[in-house]
Design a protein around this motif. Sequence first.
Motif, PDB file in Angstrom:
ATOM      1  N   ARG A 231       0.831  -1.196   0.000  1.00 21.86           N
ATOM      2  CA  ARG A 231       0.000   0.000   0.000  1.00 21.86           C
ATOM      3  C   ARG A 231       0.864   1.245   0.000  1.00 21.86           C
ATOM      4  O   ARG A 231       0.581   2.201  -0.727  1.00 21.86           O
ATOM      5  CB  ARG A 231      -0.873   0.018   1.249  1.00 21.86           C
TER       6      ARG A 231
ATOM      7  N   PRO B  45      -6.554  10.983   6.780  1.00 28.36           N
ATOM      8  CA  PRO B  45      -7.253   9.822   6.212  1.00 28.36           C
ATOM      9  C   PRO B  45      -6.441   8.946   5.256  1.00 28.36           C
ATOM     10  O   PRO B  45      -7.030   8.114   4.591  1.00 28.36           O
ATOM     11  CB  PRO B  45      -8.400  10.495   5.470  1.00 28.36           C
TER      12      PRO B  45
ATOM     13  N   GLU C  89      -7.193  -2.671  10.093  1.00 29.87           N
ATOM     14  CA  GLU C  89      -7.200  -3.672   9.032  1.00 29.87           C
ATOM     15  C   GLU C  89      -5.926  -4.504   9.049  1.00 29.87           C
ATOM     16  O   GLU C  89      -5.961  -5.714   8.987  1.00 29.87           O
ATOM     17  CB  GLU C  89      -7.288  -2.976   7.665  1.00 29.87           C
TER      18      GLU C  89
ATOM     19  N   PRO D 122     -12.730   9.504   8.684  1.00 27.56           N
ATOM     20  CA  PRO D 122     -12.406   8.080   8.567  1.00 27.56           C
ATOM     21  C   PRO D 122     -11.301   7.878   7.533  1.00 27.56           C
ATOM     22  O   PRO D 122     -10.909   8.816   6.845  1.00 27.56           O
ATOM     23  CB  PRO D 122     -13.708   7.434   8.087  1.00 27.56           C
ATOM     24  N   ARG D 123     -10.874   6.645   7.430  1.00 28.66           N
ATOM     25  CA  ARG D 123      -9.762   6.322   6.544  1.00 28.66           C
ATOM     26  C   ARG D 123     -10.274   5.984   5.154  1.00 28.66           C
ATOM     27  O   ARG D 123     -11.342   5.415   4.981  1.00 28.66           O
ATOM     28  CB  ARG D 123      -9.024   5.129   7.139  1.00 28.66           C
ATOM     29  N   PHE D 124      -9.491   6.342   4.137  1.00 25.32           N
ATOM     30  CA  PHE D 124      -9.802   5.932   2.768  1.00 25.32           C
ATOM     31  C   PHE D 124      -9.510   4.453   2.591  1.00 25.32           C
ATOM     32  O   PHE D 124      -8.728   3.873   3.339  1.00 25.32           O
ATOM     33  CB  PHE D 124      -8.918   6.687   1.779  1.00 25.32           C
ATOM     34  N   ARG D 125     -10.132   3.894   1.572  1.00 23.65           N
ATOM     35  CA  ARG D 125      -9.705   2.565   1.169  1.00 23.65           C
ATOM     36  C   ARG D 125      -8.634   2.776   0.123  1.00 23.65           C
ATOM     37  O   ARG D 125      -8.623   3.803  -0.551  1.00 23.65           O
ATOM     38  CB  ARG D 125     -10.888   1.809   0.582  1.00 23.65           C
ATOM     39  N   PHE D 126      -7.750   1.778  -0.035  1.00 27.09           N
ATOM     40  CA  PHE D 126      -6.578   2.165  -0.787  1.00 27.09           C
ATOM     41  C   PHE D 126      -6.858   2.324  -2.279  1.00 27.09           C
ATOM     42  O   PHE D 126      -6.276   3.179  -2.937  1.00 27.09           O
ATOM     43  CB  PHE D 126      -5.391   1.244  -0.453  1.00 27.09           C
ATOM     44  N   ASP D 127      -7.836   1.595  -2.819  1.00 26.99           N
ATOM     45  CA  ASP D 127      -8.156   1.833  -4.233  1.00 26.99           C
ATOM     46  C   ASP D 127      -8.837   3.189  -4.411  1.00 26.99           C
ATOM     47  O   ASP D 127      -8.736   3.805  -5.468  1.00 26.99           O
ATOM     48  CB  ASP D 127      -9.041   0.712  -4.782  1.00 26.99           C
ATOM     49  N   GLN D 128      -9.512   3.655  -3.354  1.00 24.84           N
ATOM     50  CA  GLN D 128     -10.106   4.993  -3.439  1.00 24.84           C
ATOM     51  C   GLN D 128      -9.041   6.070  -3.437  1.00 24.84           C
ATOM     52  O   GLN D 128      -9.178   7.099  -4.106  1.00 24.84           O
ATOM     53  CB  GLN D 128     -11.070   5.209  -2.267  1.00 24.84           C
TER      54      GLN D 128
ATOM     55  N   HIS E 134      -6.800 -10.363  16.241  1.00 20.67           N
ATOM     56  CA  HIS E 134      -6.658  -9.284  15.263  1.00 20.67           C
ATOM     57  C   HIS E 134      -7.473  -8.116  15.806  1.00 20.67           C
ATOM     58  O   HIS E 134      -8.556  -8.323  16.348  1.00 20.67           O
ATOM     59  CB  HIS E 134      -7.212  -9.771  13.912  1.00 20.67           C
TER      60      HIS E 134
ATOM     61  N   MET F 146     -12.817   1.901  10.829  1.00 20.17           N
ATOM     62  CA  MET F 146     -12.535   2.644   9.603  1.00 20.17           C
ATOM     63  C   MET F 146     -11.794   3.934   9.906  1.00 20.17           C
ATOM     64  O   MET F 146     -11.728   4.830   9.072  1.00 20.17           O
ATOM     65  CB  MET F 146     -13.831   2.917   8.858  1.00 20.17           C
ATOM     66  N   GLY F 147     -11.272   4.047  11.087  1.00 21.46           N
ATOM     67  CA  GLY F 147     -10.378   5.157  11.393  1.00 21.46           C
ATOM     68  C   GLY F 147     -11.029   6.376  12.003  1.00 21.46           C
ATOM     69  O   GLY F 147     -10.338   7.349  12.278  1.00 21.46           O
ATOM     70  N   ALA F 148     -12.338   6.352  12.206  1.00 21.29           N
ATOM     71  CA  ALA F 148     -12.990   7.537  12.762  1.00 21.29           C
ATOM     72  C   ALA F 148     -13.114   7.385  14.271  1.00 21.29           C
ATOM     73  O   ALA F 148     -14.147   6.973  14.789  1.00 21.29           O
ATOM     74  CB  ALA F 148     -14.362   7.739  12.130  1.00 21.29           C
TER      75      ALA F 148
ATOM     76  N   ILE G 289     -15.932  10.398   2.469  1.00 21.74           N
ATOM     77  CA  ILE G 289     -15.058   9.245   2.713  1.00 21.74           C
ATOM     78  C   ILE G 289     -15.867   8.103   3.308  1.00 21.74           C
ATOM     79  O   ILE G 289     -15.762   6.949   2.900  1.00 21.74           O
ATOM     80  CB  ILE G 289     -13.902   9.625   3.662  1.00 21.74           C
TER      81      ILE G 289
ATOM     82  N   ARG H  72     -16.693   4.522   1.634  1.00 16.97           N
ATOM     83  CA  ARG H  72     -16.232   3.303   2.283  1.00 16.97           C
ATOM     84  C   ARG H  72     -17.370   2.325   2.546  1.00 16.97           C
ATOM     85  O   ARG H  72     -17.147   1.121   2.659  1.00 16.97           O
ATOM     86  CB  ARG H  72     -15.575   3.632   3.637  1.00 16.97           C
TER      87      ARG H  72
ATOM     88  N   LYS I 208     -12.567  -6.107  -0.544  1.00 14.80           N
ATOM     89  CA  LYS I 208     -11.165  -5.987  -0.152  1.00 14.80           C
ATOM     90  C   LYS I 208     -11.032  -6.141   1.358  1.00 14.80           C
ATOM     91  O   LYS I 208     -12.037  -6.135   2.068  1.00 14.80           O
ATOM     92  CB  LYS I 208     -10.637  -4.644  -0.612  1.00 14.80           C
ATOM     93  N   ILE I 209      -9.815  -6.264   1.803  1.00 14.90           N
ATOM     94  CA  ILE I 209      -9.624  -6.503   3.237  1.00 14.90           C
ATOM     95  C   ILE I 209     -10.246  -5.400   4.085  1.00 14.90           C
ATOM     96  O   ILE I 209     -10.953  -5.690   5.048  1.00 14.90           O
ATOM     97  CB  ILE I 209      -8.130  -6.712   3.557  1.00 14.90           C
ATOM     98  N   PRO I 210     -10.023  -4.119   3.760  1.00 14.79           N
ATOM     99  CA  PRO I 210     -10.682  -3.084   4.564  1.00 14.79           C
ATOM    100  C   PRO I 210     -12.202  -3.194   4.531  1.00 14.79           C
ATOM    101  O   PRO I 210     -12.864  -2.899   5.521  1.00 14.79           O
ATOM    102  CB  PRO I 210     -10.238  -1.773   3.913  1.00 14.79           C
TER     103      PRO I 210
ATOM    104  N   ILE J  64     -13.372  -5.800   6.975  1.00 12.40           N
ATOM    105  CA  ILE J  64     -13.406  -5.278   8.343  1.00 12.40           C
ATOM    106  C   ILE J  64     -14.678  -4.460   8.551  1.00 12.40           C
ATOM    107  O   ILE J  64     -15.343  -4.571   9.589  1.00 12.40           O
ATOM    108  CB  ILE J  64     -12.165  -4.397   8.596  1.00 12.40           C
TER     109      ILE J  64
END
Lengths: 361, 405
Positions: free
Chosen positions: A152, A222, A231, A326-332, B30, B136-138, B209, B213, B385-387, B390
Amino acid sequence: MTLFDIIALLLKLVFVLAVVLNAVPVVIWFERRGSAWMQGRVGPNRVGPFGLLQPVADVIKFIFKEDFVPKEASKFYYHVAPMIAAVAPFAAFAAIPFGSFLAIGGQQVPLQIASLDIGILSVLAFAGLEVYPIMLAGWASNNKYSMFGALRGSSQMVSYEIALGLSLVSMLLIYGTLNLTEMVVYQDQLMFGFMPRWGIFLNPIAFLIFLIAIFAETNRLPFDLPEGDAELVAGYHTEYGATKFAMFFFAEYVAMIMASSLLITLFFGGYALFPGLETVIAGIAGALQLSPEWTQNIRAAFQVAGFIFKVGCMMFFYVWVRWTFPRFRFDQLMNLGWKILFPLALVNLLFVALVIAWMGG
Amino acid sequence: MSDSITTTEPRQNLSDFYNPNVLVNLGPSHPAMHGTLRVMCRVNGEVIEDSTCEIGYLHRAIEKLAENKTYHQWIVYTDRLNYCSALTNNIAYVMAVEDILGIQVTDRCMWIRVICMELSRIIDHIICVAINALDMGALTCFWYLYHWREEAYTMIEAMCGMRLTTSYARIGGMSYDLPDNFDELMAKFIKGLPKSLDDVEKLLTTNRIWTDRTRGVGKLTREQAIDLGVTGPCLRASGVDFDLRRDRPYYTYPELDFEVAVGLNGDVYDRYLVRIEEMRQSLKILKQCMKKLPKGPLWVEDKRVFIPNKQDVYTKMEVLIHHFKIFMEGIDVPPGEAYNAVEAPNGELGFYVVSRGGPKAWRIKIKSPSLLHFQSFETSAKGSKIPDAIAILGSLNIIAGELDR
């Protein structure tokens, strides 16, 4: 190089190192207390006044922890990765000017470690090194989650660096130089008689692209995908503990300070004084009957303080954003980088180039 | 676990699945595997081509234990099912036992139980939404909501002396009546939580975002959801308008005015919206409950189950003997069987109790929503996908204690 130059250089090195090294714990403290403040918590408040010594306690803890190395790890790269991580952002500081110059005994001491004509390129080169520790750490740890983090990290780097570079090129067209000090001098003037001629006002789109790109560059939320704590456990540094983890952690904050400094220099006038401060300095100099030499020194002090203030604001912004999104997804992120930022940067560059050509360079 | 229902192709060889180059083990240890879930994913890059779930890491033989404990003793085990909403489990279980005994609890008891169930629905949904956002990071949303979860736990502590493992319900009544300052506590809670919900919605609902997601992630169509036995908010998010509180009403729900939140797409985003709306509806229910809560006796006047007052136990001979019999021997439940399902926060939580007389159940079977939700995970995670995996797992709100029992 005279003895004076060498001593001045060494002192500057010590100054920059000391400021940055001491800024990191303060930023970490602020990250914790600031996030607590934003989230309605108390945050660490036990170690020292307002919990200010918490980072010190953290460092002590990290140092005294067992230095664990996974059995299957590739030892050399495993150890080298955190070192590169810690050193690269420091090296990038060398070309960033944090003040105009000091006048000492009739000599001028520029407040910049290395006054390079290709300053911006050197900063970018060292900043670009920051992806290597991620890749090395991810590869050498022999862990699937670390590996994902490394993948990533590298794909993230490719997708944002081009937009970052293009937004930078449009700024270079405006400034007409690669030398960071000259850029600051260019910005240290007024537009329309009242507005500082800062890069952000000249080219706001480039600023936005650059801002987004440095969030990606420093792996902050993000865009903290290589780390992706829920993840990928801890991403590329899953297998790192003790001091080696501390180095990654530390490097993240140094990189943030470095990226903020670069952003400030390019878009917020760097060390250039806020409009109106020149009168204050003139007032102080007049009141104290200072020689022009000392007036310059006072001005330099104001410039350094202003620079640190601006970087501080930027660090606040970093913390603020981190605890909001929040965090992006990596393809985004790839989509954002390739399909939005890249064309936008390209169009912006074209536009800037046309305007400059129209205005006659 | 066997093939999920919607898969038509046979599963690849197990050796393929376990090929270490393509297998990524999510869990059992995990950070996003709430508790001890294990998902084995066959990945291509970050895309999950196939996944399989392994259950049993938190198996404590709770159902077997029911055969060796008296009905009262087993109440504490229900706390450990879905430990995020222990109150609902307690009540759902005692309801089943009361069904066999043919006991109708008092009015006040019913209302208190409804309050408990709605309160635990709120704290359970808080956990689900907050942890999903956290994964998801928030993180900030997590803290905004968790503040009110703590307030709710303070309230629960005032009710029964415990925060997490409540064991509040008793067969035929409740262990304690509501505390004196309950009105105050509840008023503060009802007033405060919507503000935090608004804050969280501002941070997430229209956040690009967040929508990127969650929209279209972990999709379960209406048919798939029904096929896989999904219940509760996840089923409603898939567009099935089904809620036991309204469709098979128990206790005082017919007297209450509330809406059932139904989604459209059955993705993570809709599940999030459904849960947020359900929290608001639960607050509405709680508000009505506080208004309608009747005075009167808490316990049924039934010698078989009545747990006497402590003061009487200390002062009256007959009562002491009665107390001794109930606690040393247990309640004598007549032969029979009963299945009772309630709309637990996660979905349909059912207790099937078979009695052959005596103080212990012959067999108890728990229908736990998490088990069925977890089997839907394989279907919805495929191709994501993995994220995303989750995010899906967080939105299904699988609680290992309930899953493995």
